[in-house]
Motif scaffolding. Structure first.
Motif, mmCIF file in Angstrom:
data_model
loop_
_atom_site.group_PDB
_atom_site.id
_atom_site.type_symbol
_atom_site.label_atom_id
_atom_site.label_comp_id
_atom_site.label_asym_id
_atom_site.label_seq_id
_atom_site.Cartn_x
_atom_site.Cartn_y
_atom_site.Cartn_z
ATOM 1 N N HIS A 4 34.716 1.127 39.179
ATOM 2 C CA HIS A 4 35.949 2.051 39.494
ATOM 3 C C HIS A 4 37.001 1.164 40.418
ATOM 4 N N PHE A 5 38.315 1.377 39.399
ATOM 5 C CA PHE A 5 40.138 1.275 40.015
ATOM 6 C C PHE A 5 41.051 2.528 39.868
ATOM 7 N N HIS A 6 41.948 2.352 40.917
ATOM 8 C CA HIS A 6 42.923 3.320 41.323
ATOM 9 C C HIS A 6 44.129 2.536 41.439
ATOM 10 N N VAL A 7 45.279 3.204 40.431
ATOM 11 C CA VAL A 7 47.120 3.276 40.394
ATOM 12 C C VAL A 7 47.864 4.534 41.337
ATOM 13 N N TRP A 8 48.583 4.050 41.591
ATOM 14 C CA TRP A 8 50.719 4.905 41.457
ATOM 15 C C TRP A 8 50.830 4.355 41.012
ATOM 16 N N THR A 9 51.422 5.040 40.130
ATOM 17 C CA THR A 9 52.133 4.753 39.116
ATOM 18 C C THR A 9 53.884 6.011 38.190
ATOM 19 N N PRO A 10 54.779 5.705 38.260
ATOM 20 C CA PRO A 10 56.000 7.053 37.557
ATOM 21 C C PRO A 10 54.772 6.778 36.345
ATOM 22 N N HIS A 11 54.090 6.445 35.038
ATOM 23 C CA HIS A 11 53.968 6.736 34.184
ATOM 24 C C HIS A 11 52.498 7.865 33.930
ATOM 25 N N VAL A 12 52.572 9.004 34.406
ATOM 26 C CA VAL A 12 50.924 9.338 34.917
ATOM 27 C C VAL A 12 50.765 9.735 33.075
ATOM 28 N N GLU A 13 51.747 10.915 32.686
ATOM 29 C CA GLU A 13 51.023 11.307 31.410
ATOM 30 C C GLU A 13 50.852 10.171 30.639
ATOM 31 N N GLU A 14 51.323 9.320 30.343
ATOM 32 C CA GLU A 14 51.290 8.053 29.173
ATOM 33 C C GLU A 14 50.101 7.475 29.373
ATOM 34 N N THR A 15 49.950 7.111 31.441
ATOM 35 C CA THR A 15 48.422 6.561 31.234
ATOM 36 C C THR A 15 47.728 7.275 30.978
ATOM 37 N N GLU A 16 47.821 8.657 30.970
ATOM 38 C CA GLU A 16 46.135 9.730 30.596
ATOM 39 C C GLU A 16 46.556 9.625 28.975
ATOM 40 N N LYS A 17 47.255 9.573 28.824
ATOM 41 C CA LYS A 17 47.303 9.202 27.649
ATOM 42 C C LYS A 17 46.266 7.730 26.403
ATOM 43 N N PHE A 18 46.705 6.885 27.258
ATOM 44 C CA PHE A 18 46.111 5.741 26.448
ATOM 45 C C PHE A 18 44.832 5.498 26.987
ATOM 46 N N TYR A 19 44.403 6.239 28.218
ATOM 47 C CA TYR A 19 42.895 5.884 28.161
ATOM 48 C C TYR A 19 42.029 7.055 27.231
ATOM 49 N N ALA A 20 42.868 7.833 27.148
ATOM 50 C CA ALA A 20 42.020 9.121 26.651
ATOM 51 C C ALA A 20 41.648 8.195 25.266
ATOM 52 N N GLY A 21 43.079 7.789 24.692
ATOM 53 C CA GLY A 21 42.565 6.928 23.328
ATOM 54 C C GLY A 21 41.775 5.831 23.628
ATOM 55 N N LEU A 22 41.078 5.526 24.834
ATOM 56 C CA LEU A 22 40.539 4.324 24.364
ATOM 57 C C LEU A 22 38.529 5.495 24.758
ATOM 58 N N GLY A 23 38.990 6.001 24.728
ATOM 59 C CA GLY A 23 37.775 7.191 24.863
ATOM 60 C C GLY A 23 37.243 8.201 26.221
ATOM 61 N N PHE A 24 38.579 8.196 27.244
ATOM 62 C CA PHE A 24 38.172 8.110 28.628
ATOM 63 C C PHE A 24 38.301 9.665 28.432
ATOM 64 N N GLN A 25 37.003 10.256 29.242
ATOM 65 C CA GLN A 25 37.599 12.189 29.357
ATOM 66 C C GLN A 25 38.526 12.670 30.545
ATOM 67 N N VAL A 26 38.760 13.175 30.969
ATOM 68 C CA VAL A 26 39.228 13.652 31.560
ATOM 69 C C VAL A 26 39.057 14.469 32.150
ATOM 70 N N THR A 27 38.340 14.007 34.036
ATOM 71 C CA THR A 27 37.497 15.640 34.820
ATOM 72 C C THR A 27 38.402 15.850 35.575
ATOM 73 N N GLN A 28 39.255 15.824 36.215
ATOM 74 C CA GLN A 28 40.127 16.175 36.754
ATOM 75 C C GLN A 28 42.266 16.138 37.308
ATOM 76 N N ARG A 29 42.254 16.490 37.683
ATOM 77 C CA ARG A 29 43.882 16.794 38.113
ATOM 78 C C ARG A 29 43.860 17.844 38.844
ATOM 79 N N ILE A 30 44.854 16.812 39.985
ATOM 80 C CA ILE A 30 45.439 17.903 40.600
ATOM 81 C C ILE A 30 46.451 17.338 41.344
ATOM 82 N N GLY A 31 47.732 18.274 41.603
ATOM 83 C CA GLY A 31 49.056 18.339 41.456
ATOM 84 C C GLY A 31 49.578 18.874 42.384
ATOM 85 N N LYS A 32 50.360 18.579 42.750
ATOM 86 C CA LYS A 32 51.910 19.662 44.491
ATOM 87 C C LYS A 32 52.975 20.107 43.363
#
Length: 200
Positions: A4-32
């Motif tokens: 596992h690794f974790h980063v903070w980023t201003p590019h949240v949507e772009e980061t999700e899209k990038f990793y989805a393109g590599l076969g990662f699946q979103v399992t959780q989104r929590i936002g304020k």
């Protein structure tokens, strides 16, 4: 097992899209939203909540034995790496952490060890943190730190060399490369400047 690794980023949507393109699946989104933390988990997608002024605290994505999380930050910042451990391993690592003077923060879900190198180490016991313990593992993780000595600290904590982590000195702490085991060969840079390499 490094998982596992974790980063903070201003590019949240772009980061999700990038990793989805590599076969990662979103399992959780929590936002304020409107001052309260809410869940925006799948099957919701970005078109369902785009423009609603949500500040995402965490988005979790999984692929085999690799778990990646990220959340909104004003700038890209590497926060922590995570190891999947047994109860016995956790007890032993925490004893060694105390012996070398590292601060430990723990709750019922996970435990963090604070290092003097600008990032934290997570100890995770819950097997649901990954989809598999064998497929698509993290083969190698390269990082830069301001001061030398991280390899020795990791060896002290885990009582053996942690050869998956390669460290070089730099003027700031950052994650630079992640090599993931895969059945295909791909090399690409994520929106946060981390080079992701998929290889057999």
């Amino acid at each position: 097992m490094l998982f596992h690794f974790h980063v903070w980023t201003p590019h949240v949507e772009e980061t999700e899209k990038f990793y989805a393109g590599l076969g990662f699946q979103v399992t959780q989104r929590i936002g304020k939203k409107d001052g309260e933390f809410k869940s925006f988990d799948p099957p919701l997608n970005w078109d369902d909540f785009r423009g609603q002024s949500i500040r995402f605290r965490i988005i979790e994505m999984k692929r085999g034995a690799t778990n990646i999380t990220f959340g909104y930050g004003k700038k890209v910042m590497f926060d922590h790496i995570g190891f999947l451990v047994s109860e016995e391993e956790k007890v032993n690592v925490l004893e060694r952490a105390e012996q070398i003077g590292l601060t430990v923060q723990s709750n019922e879900r996970r435990t963090f060890i604070h290092t003097p190198y600008g990032f934290r180490i997570e100890l995770q016991q819950h097997l649901d943190a990954v989809q598999s313990r064998s497929e698509n593992r993290i083969h190698r993780l390269n990082m830069e730190t301001k001061t030398a000595g991280l390899e020795e600290v990791l060896q002290q904590l885990f009582n053996c060399p942690v050869s998956q982590i390669v460290v070089t000195e730099s003027d700031h702490t950052q994650l630079t490369h992640v090599n993931l085991m895969s059945d295909c060969a791909i090399s690409s840079t994520d929106p946060n400047g981390i080079q992701i390499i998929l290889s057999e």
